[in-house]
Motif scaffolding. Sequence first.
Motif, PDB file in Angstrom:
ATOM      1  N   ASN A 160       0.716  -1.290  -0.052  1.00 24.39           N
ATOM      2  CA  ASN A 160      -0.226  -0.067   0.199  1.00 24.39           C
ATOM      3  C   ASN A 160       0.768   1.350   0.375  1.00 24.39           C
ATOM      4  O   ASN A 160       0.690   2.079  -1.117  1.00 24.39           O
ATOM      5  N   ILE A 186       1.872   1.278  -3.056  1.00 20.26           N
ATOM      6  CA  ILE A 186       1.297   2.496  -4.499  1.00 20.26           C
ATOM      7  C   ILE A 186       1.013   3.519  -4.417  1.00 20.26           C
ATOM      8  O   ILE A 186       1.588   4.779  -5.510  1.00 20.26           O
ATOM      9  N   PHE A 187       1.270   3.969  -3.072  1.00 21.57           N
ATOM     10  CA  PHE A 187       1.063   5.500  -2.804  1.00 21.57           C
ATOM     11  C   PHE A 187       1.931   6.809  -3.271  1.00 21.57           C
ATOM     12  O   PHE A 187       1.488   7.629  -3.484  1.00 21.57           O
ATOM     13  N   THR A 247       2.475   6.326  -6.969  1.00 16.55           N
ATOM     14  CA  THR A 247       0.891   6.880  -7.581  1.00 16.55           C
ATOM     15  C   THR A 247       1.304   8.856  -7.780  1.00 16.55           C
ATOM     16  O   THR A 247       1.404   9.045  -8.859  1.00 16.55           O
ATOM     17  N   TYR A 248       1.734   9.170  -6.826  1.00 17.10           N
ATOM     18  CA  TYR A 248       1.852  10.456  -6.941  1.00 17.10           C
ATOM     19  C   TYR A 248       3.081  11.254  -7.205  1.00 17.10           C
ATOM     20  O   TYR A 248       3.056  12.088  -8.058  1.00 17.10           O
ATOM     21  N   VAL A 253       4.782   9.248 -10.324  1.00 18.14           N
ATOM     22  CA  VAL A 253       4.338   9.005 -11.388  1.00 18.14           C
ATOM     23  C   VAL A 253       3.701  10.020 -12.016  1.00 18.14           C
ATOM     24  O   VAL A 253       3.500  11.147 -12.754  1.00 18.14           O
ATOM     25  N   ALA A 254       2.635  10.970 -11.144  1.00 16.18           N
ATOM     26  CA  ALA A 254       1.006  11.668 -11.459  1.00 16.18           C
ATOM     27  C   ALA A 254       1.595  13.369 -11.717  1.00 16.18           C
ATOM     28  O   ALA A 254       1.949  13.665 -12.150  1.00 16.18           O
ATOM     29  N   VAL A 290      -7.296  11.068  -7.489  1.00 13.22           N
ATOM     30  CA  VAL A 290      -6.764  10.587  -7.080  1.00 13.22           C
ATOM     31  C   VAL A 290      -6.156  10.780  -5.513  1.00 13.22           C
ATOM     32  O   VAL A 290      -5.943   9.888  -5.147  1.00 13.22           O
ATOM     33  N   LEU A 308      -6.378   7.203  -3.193  1.00 11.95           N
ATOM     34  CA  LEU A 308      -5.052   7.062  -2.498  1.00 11.95           C
ATOM     35  C   LEU A 308      -5.478   7.145  -0.447  1.00 11.95           C
ATOM     36  O   LEU A 308      -5.465   6.307   0.116  1.00 11.95           O
TER      37      LEU A 308
END
Length: 531
Positions: A71, A74-75, A78-79, A81-82, A160, A164
């Motif tokens: 988790n 991924i958290f 995600t941020y 890459v975004a 997002v 998340l």
Amino acid sequence: MSAIRRKFGEDYQVVNTNQAVGFTAPAKRKRQRFVDKNGRCNVQHGNLGGETSRYISDLFTTLVDLKWRWNLLIFLLTYTVAWLIMAFMWWIIAYIRGDINHGHDESYTPCVANVYNFPSAFLFFIETEATIGYGYRYITEKCPEGIILFLFQSLLGSIVDAFLIGCMFIKMSQPKKRAETLMFSQDAVISQRDGKLCLMFRVGNLRNSHMVSAQIRCKLIKSRQTPEGEFLPLDQRELDVGFGTGADQLFLVSPLTICHEINPKSPFFDLSKRSLMNEQFEIVVILEGIVETTGMTCQARTSYTEDEVLWGHRFLPVMSLEDGFFRVDYSQFHNTFEVNTPPLSVKEQEENTSLPSPAPITPLSPSFGETRGRRERIFSLGGVSHFEEQGGGGGRLPSKLQRMSSRNGKESLRPGGGGGGGGGGGGAPPTEKAYSTGDLPLRVQRLGSIPCQPAEAEEQLKLQLRAVVKPGSETHPSGGGGGVSGGGERGEHDQHRLPLASVPSPNPMATAGGRPEDNLPAKLRRMNADR
């Protein structure tokens, strides 16, 4: 050594009583559990094939079910890459418009002020996304494509963040950690309670906050084979812990002992102390309730294998009354002590109690007392005690009558003499016997001892009985006031005498014929009638 200490406690140690011979007991292979003591299920799903896409369709639950390390990874990814993607898009706009070449020209109006390379574009995105707004980099009205990208950035950032942050919040607020403060005893015990063999274990709540609507269930996990030959691995059967009586609804304020009664409906109906060592099963315990502080449903699980079920044990009490409150001593929560428990199964106990007891042997022949009592109730010539005693010497038959009776082969009947009557000689032997037929007395005179024919003896007995029980006769004229009985005593018993037909005959082979006095001469008949 550590395993022995964990099993028996720190106060026990292994003592080798024989130094010459060393013996090591074979170690029992570790039992593969279906559910661990902490509630984790030892089941892994494999060879899903094309069913993996189902996890993507439920992405939120999939992320929540992941472990914390995944988790967090991924958290962060995600941020990161975004942010990089959005920063690259801002840099592409600046590059296409030529803002990078006029980064320091004061007369030029760029799309985003002070963005002339990729790091400056990345910083602009972070300031916009985090709403920091330092004021140095800003978007201008000369860039419509920048306005559209700004709107897309705001919407995407909100999605997002919601996804998340919501995932992390649910992950942190899961009631699984609340189950860590719900305790189960290390072992289950089998002993008697209220005269019934029961399987028992203990549960407790370490927090002061209550479990609302707490309910407990038990499952027996055991492989079996059906009568049709089908093998059922890890078959699940329900164990009744009070579903019908409401005992499964718990008020879990203090530690409680959960009881499963072993009866004919229980899977342990034929379980004995000896068969327990050869069985292989697992008891899964599930405790469910609503957490009072969060309102979320919590479930705690544990299991007991066959080697964790102690036969003939009982849990130590943990409650004590203090000054104004009750104290729970959790140091004794897992401790047990031995009690007297029958080693047989409930099925064997019921079979033993249902066996008929051996019937007493009845003698084929009647006992001496019964025979004697029966003989006393039979009217025989032997008789019992005398009803009356003969009087003086009067009342003997004339010698002529005696000689005639002797010629006929009979002995004359001897009527008794009175107490002071005239007849000569000493007292004659008693001629009457007293018999009892219930409440009515009966008197029978004794026949002579000279042998005679059965028919003649029967007729003589009937004749004498008629003379004895003749109604209305008070006295006999023999012996001057003597007779068969005295005046007062004779009158007292006349009303209780039975008729002749009610007296049983000692000779069952009675023959028909006239009376014996009919065969006597007329003179003898008159003399007999006068007497």
